[in-house]
Design an enzyme around this catalytic site. Structure first.
Site, mmCIF file in Angstrom:
data_model
loop_
_atom_site.group_PDB
_atom_site.id
_atom_site.type_symbol
_atom_site.label_atom_id
_atom_site.label_comp_id
_atom_site.label_asym_id
_atom_site.label_seq_id
_atom_site.Cartn_x
_atom_site.Cartn_y
_atom_site.Cartn_z
ATOM 1 N N TRP A 362 0.671 -1.207 -0.057
ATOM 2 C CA TRP A 362 -0.094 -0.009 0.200
ATOM 3 C C TRP A 362 0.914 1.303 0.001
ATOM 4 O O TRP A 362 0.290 2.295 -0.164
ATOM 5 C CB TRP A 362 -0.817 -0.059 1.177
ATOM 6 C CG TRP A 362 -0.295 0.225 2.675
ATOM 7 C CD1 TRP A 362 1.045 -0.266 2.850
ATOM 8 C CD2 TRP A 362 -0.652 1.312 3.537
ATOM 9 N NE1 TRP A 362 1.066 0.280 4.270
ATOM 10 C CE2 TRP A 362 0.319 1.169 4.399
ATOM 11 C CE3 TRP A 362 -1.674 2.024 3.638
ATOM 12 C CZ2 TRP A 362 0.455 2.024 5.665
ATOM 13 C CZ3 TRP A 362 -1.521 3.108 4.614
ATOM 14 C CH2 TRP A 362 -0.594 3.004 5.516
ATOM 15 N N ASP A 363 2.047 1.136 0.344
ATOM 16 C CA ASP A 363 3.038 2.219 0.248
ATOM 17 C C ASP A 363 2.766 2.810 -0.927
ATOM 18 O O ASP A 363 2.844 4.189 -1.063
ATOM 19 C CB ASP A 363 4.542 1.958 0.226
ATOM 20 C CG ASP A 363 4.855 0.644 1.351
ATOM 21 O OD1 ASP A 363 3.986 0.068 2.055
ATOM 22 O OD2 ASP A 363 6.057 0.994 1.939
ATOM 23 N N GLU A 490 1.097 -1.901 12.589
ATOM 24 C CA GLU A 490 1.264 -3.043 12.493
ATOM 25 C C GLU A 490 1.670 -3.739 13.866
ATOM 26 O O GLU A 490 1.852 -4.999 14.103
ATOM 27 C CB GLU A 490 2.179 -3.664 11.543
ATOM 28 C CG GLU A 490 1.928 -3.460 10.094
ATOM 29 C CD GLU A 490 2.803 -3.959 9.040
ATOM 30 O OE1 GLU A 490 4.133 -4.457 9.337
ATOM 31 O OE2 GLU A 490 2.483 -4.166 7.834
ATOM 32 N N LYS A 602 3.116 1.074 15.897
ATOM 33 C CA LYS A 602 4.465 1.217 14.978
ATOM 34 C C LYS A 602 4.467 2.440 14.186
ATOM 35 O O LYS A 602 5.561 2.894 13.831
ATOM 36 C CB LYS A 602 4.340 -0.150 14.147
ATOM 37 C CG LYS A 602 5.611 -0.290 13.442
ATOM 38 C CD LYS A 602 5.415 -1.602 12.354
ATOM 39 C CE LYS A 602 6.589 -1.980 11.639
ATOM 40 N NZ LYS A 602 6.270 -3.119 10.640
ATOM 41 N N GLN A 603 3.176 2.863 13.738
ATOM 42 C CA GLN A 603 3.247 3.915 12.825
ATOM 43 C C GLN A 603 1.673 4.617 13.046
ATOM 44 O O GLN A 603 0.649 4.192 13.308
ATOM 45 C CB GLN A 603 3.287 3.577 11.508
ATOM 46 C CG GLN A 603 2.093 2.246 10.995
ATOM 47 C CD GLN A 603 2.463 1.272 10.016
ATOM 48 O OE1 GLN A 603 2.984 0.187 10.241
ATOM 49 N NE2 GLN A 603 2.701 1.733 8.865
HETATM 50 C C1 BGC Z 1 5.114 -1.269 7.762
HETATM 51 C C2 BGC Z 1 3.925 -1.241 6.374
HETATM 52 C C3 BGC Z 1 4.844 -1.077 5.082
HETATM 53 C C4 BGC Z 1 5.851 -2.011 4.924
HETATM 54 C C5 BGC Z 1 6.642 -1.810 3.665
HETATM 55 C C6 BGC Z 1 6.345 -2.223 7.274
HETATM 56 O O1 BGC Z 1 7.268 -1.994 8.156
HETATM 57 O O2 BGC Z 1 4.605 -1.272 8.910
HETATM 58 O O3 BGC Z 1 3.061 -0.302 6.536
HETATM 59 O O4 BGC Z 1 3.713 -1.479 4.143
HETATM 60 O O5 BGC Z 1 6.849 -1.902 5.953
HETATM 61 O O6 BGC Z 1 7.179 -0.599 3.674
#
Ligand code: BGC
Length: 770
Positions: A362-363, A490, A602-603
């Site tokens: 999804w990035d 995550e 995490k984000q």
């Molecule tokens: C993030 C995800 C992301 C992935 C790839 C993970 O660390 O939590 O949101 O899509 O990295 O960049």
């Protein structure tokens, strides 16, 4: 691992070679064109200590596939992994002075400079080297991966013996003895196979052409890796083959001070693009054409392409050299990383390394897409075409997941098949569907490209929207709820009513319904075709509307915030005070369940919704949500800081906005996450652009209308960025004197500046506000 680079605005450079930082430098100095990616390893190779190099060459979208081994199986788990292969190394040029081989780790390096220039696109090296015997040579090289020809790269390699005459030998190789890196314990690295993934089918070795033809074992692709050289001095040539390694050697007696220039042209062709039996012929023709053009001509093409890119995309920041360098470095690498043929996308690490195995996430839609949409819209369209190409696989995945209708995009993939082996932080992230829909909406708002919508977009929107009806249901109070999903964060998995997912799904269903209704009204014939293609049943659009209207959007009246999900606020808050620094990132130090049962992110999750669905929140809501989630977020993901920066700007936390932004802008250059050696972080790179435009520029698109509310960080004198809108190009420049909007190209544009309607037109292209 890091070392310090001088602060140039348009390049990165180093003046000493250091084995300790080599692994990282290979990533930073990587070249790419969205298809080919060559890490910055020198032509002569690198024989330093173990673990300080990965001499990788990659092709975006070229992959091997292997069954995922689950010691404990379950129905519907992703079956196969697809991973980007390290393909033959065709850039090799070993230089010999008599019987001594040029090697930066032997003898003495008298002078050294290496430079990656964002305006020329060239990786240049300038070295004076003394061999152990005392013989000396000067070496200059220039390398490019062509933006004009997807399959081509070229290296100019000039050697000059110093002090005494010498016999030089250039061993030019195409080396198929390459492997992918082995995974360690870090889930962010590849899990790829350890053996050679490409079996040899044939070779061709002639004075002007060396080619390996290979085939992947499982994915069934044929690959041709080929090279040719042009040498401007009288020489003798020898050809040799050692297993998977082809060598074309040129021996040249040279007088002291006399430069010898060798140009190597290399190319890759695979059956992902063409029929297998055409590949050799195509490679030969490509290299012939390149020889005809010559290196200087290719370099000129490169510069022209980049001049055009920077004229559209350059972001200027005055007052901070380190930042300026970081921003341009990021933009340059994004351009180098993005697939632009509609069959490929942009992976989490671009084509610079094996981290995340070349997978697309999804990035792309949420972080990277806006960068291309507003800076190079034709590439944004290609990224959306890629999703259309993935629709059949997404339909199949939906059936595996017990959805009778609709399409479910994979959380991570290369060619469309779900590759996430850990479903709680993979397949469970159903928000991917809404993210794709959101990017289509953004694209339509900025371009009005109805042809895209009719040919591809409408079908995607309808098929993906159906999944919400599939996984959601009405609770006893009549609200539409979505259970058992994972949101963007995550560190929290498998929850009910993740705010981000519900809110994005709501918008998705509303948008799908309104697009369908508009097409039905305005283009009945097209509508007949589209609705037949997705076999739309009576009442489905009403179902979208009904579910969207009834969507549960969690709100906690006591705290005045939006809970991340139904259970988040009832969990124990992570013991941040008691967690030493060396326990971050948490994912490398705690079992997932330990993390999941705490309030710890995490984000950005709710905070991301504050940006994407900006108009649905009051400023007070945003401030409270920001304060709450900031206190429980680790930013262990590189996708986090940029979003916090943007919302901090909006709610008036100028210092925080600046600090979070700085964390993002030089994340790779300063290797702040300690893993850039596995590849650049493309989402964070694009997040830097978001931080400028959406953050400091205060840009939002509301009901199709662009609004700006710029602020100027006190550390800067001014900044400026550009955006494409409906075929026009607008420049936004913000300084202490105010904001200046300039129409650089195209028809009149209307937008808002802090609530005031503004129009710029060819007749009156500049508007200024104090
Ligand atoms: C993030 C995800 C992301 C992935 C790839 C993970 O660390 O939590 O949101 O899509 O990295 O960049």
């Amino acid at each position: 691992m890091q070392h310090t680079y001088p602060l140039d605005a348009w390049c990165i450079r180093e003046t000493s070679f250091d084995a300790a930082s080599n692994f990282l430098d290979e990533t930073l100095f990587a070249l790419g064109n969205g298809y080919i990616g060559l890490r910055g390893t020198p032509e002569e190779g690198y024989a330093g200590p173990a673990g300080t190099s990965l001499d990788g060459s990659y092709l975006n979208g070229f992959y091997e596939s292997e069954p995922i081994q689950y010691p404990e199986n379950a129905f519907g788990l992703a079956r196969n992994n697809q991973f980007m292969l390290n393909v033959p190394n065709a850039k090799g040029i070993a230089l010999w002075l008599g019987d001594e081989r040029f090697d930066l780790l032997q003898g003495r390096v008298e002078s050294y400079a290496r430079r990656l220039d964002f305006r020329t696109g060239l990786l240049e090296r300038d070295v004076v080297w003394q061999a152990p015997s005392g013989r000396r040579v000067q070496l200059r090289s220039r390398r490019l991966v062509s933006f004009a020809s997807k399959h081509l790269f070229a290296i100019e390699f000039t050697a000059t013996p110093l002090g005494s005459d010498a016999v030089l030998r250039f061993d030019c190789t195409v080396d198929g003895e390459v492997r992918n890196q082995q995974a360690g314990d870090d889930p962010r690295v590849g899990s790829a196979t350890t053996g050679p993934a490409l079996k040899l089918e044939g070779t061709e070795l002639a004075p002007h052409f060396a080619a390996l033809q290979q085939r992947t074992h499982n994915s069934g692709f044929t690959l041709v890796s080929a090279a040719t050289q042009v040498l401007d001095a009288a020489h003798t040539q020898e050809l040799g083959q050692d297993g998977y390694r082809l060598v074309q050697s040129y021996t040249v007696p040279v007088q002291a001070g006399q430069p010898v220039r060798l140009v190597k042209y290399g190319c890759y062709y695979s059956s992902r693009d063409y029929a297998a039996d055409e590949l050799l012929t195509r490679a030969r023709a490509e290299l012939e054409a390149a020889r005809g053009l010559g290196f200087d001509q290719l370099a000129a093409q490169q510069e022209t392409y980049l001049a055009d890119f920077w004229a559209q995309a350059d972001v200027e920041v005055a007052g901070d050299d380190a930042l300026q360098q970081g921003i341009r470095f990021n933009q340059f690498h994004l351009l180098q990383s993005v697939g632009r043929d509609g069959k490929t996308n942009i992976s989490a690490k671009g084509v610079t390394g094996e981290g995340y195995e070349g997978h697309y996430f999804w990035d792309t839609e949420i972080y990277i897409f806006p960068f291309f949409l507003y800076n190079k819209p034709e590439i944004a369209r290609k990224l959306l075409e890629y999703r259309y190409a993935g629709l059949p696989a997404a339909r199949e995945r939906a059936r595996q997941m017990a959805h009778a209708k609709g399409a479910l995009y994979p959380w991570r993939t290369i060619a469309g098949e779900e590759c996430s082996a850990y479903f709680p932080a993979g397949t469970a992230q159903y928000h991917i569907n809404a993210d794709v829909a959101y990017s289509i909406k953004q694209y339509m708002d900025a371009t009005g490209d109805d042809a895209y919508l009719l040919q591809y977009g409408a079908e995607i929107l309808l098929e993906t929207a159906r999944i919400w009806l599939g996984i959601g249901s009405y609770n006893r109070a009549g609200a539409f709820v979505i259970n058992e999903v994972t949101g963007p964060d995550e560190y929290t998995a498998l929850v009910n009513n993740n705010y981000y997912t519900n809110a994005m799904a709501k918008l998705h269903m509303q948008f799908a319904a309104s697009v369908a209704e508009r097409i039905a009204r305005e283009q009945p014939l097209e509508w007949a075709r589209i609705s037949a293609a997705v076999a739309l049943a009576d009442g489905e659009l009403e179902e979208f509307r009904r579910a969207a209207a009834a969507m549960l959007l969690p709100y906690d009246a006591t705290l005045g915030i939006h809970p991340q999900d139904d259970s988040f606020l009832d969990k124990k808050v992570w013991d941040f005070a008691g967690t030493p620094d060396d326990k971050y990132p948490l994912l490398l130090n705690y079992h997932p369940m330990v993390i999941y049962r705490h309030q710890v992110c995490k984000q950005a999750d709710v905070v991301l919704a504050l940006l994407l669905l900006s108009e649905q929140f009051t400023l007070e809501d945003k401030k409270r949500d920001f304060d709450y989630y900031e206190a429980v977020t680790t930013h262990d993901s590189s996708l986090s800081s940029c979003i916090f920066s943007i919302i901090a700007s909006e709610v008036g936390y100028q210092d925080k906005a600046y600090d979070y932004f700085m964390e993002t802008a030089r994340l790779d250059l300063d290797d702040t996450h300690g893993n850039t050696h596995y590849g650049v972080h493309t989402a964070a790179m694009a997040g830097t652009w978001l931080g400028v435009a959406y953050g400091f520029g205060g840009m939002r698109v509301v009901n199709g209308e662009v609004r700006f509310a710029p602020t100027l960080p006190k550390q800067w004198q001014h900044y400026q960025f550009r955006i494409h809108l409906h075929g026009s190009l607008l420049q936004v420049r913000v300084s202490a004197a105010g904001t200046q909007y300039t129409l650089l190209r195209g028809e009149a544009l209307a937008f808002q500046h802090r609530g005031t309607p503004v129009t710029v037109s060819p007749a009156a292209p500049v508007k200024e506000f104090a």
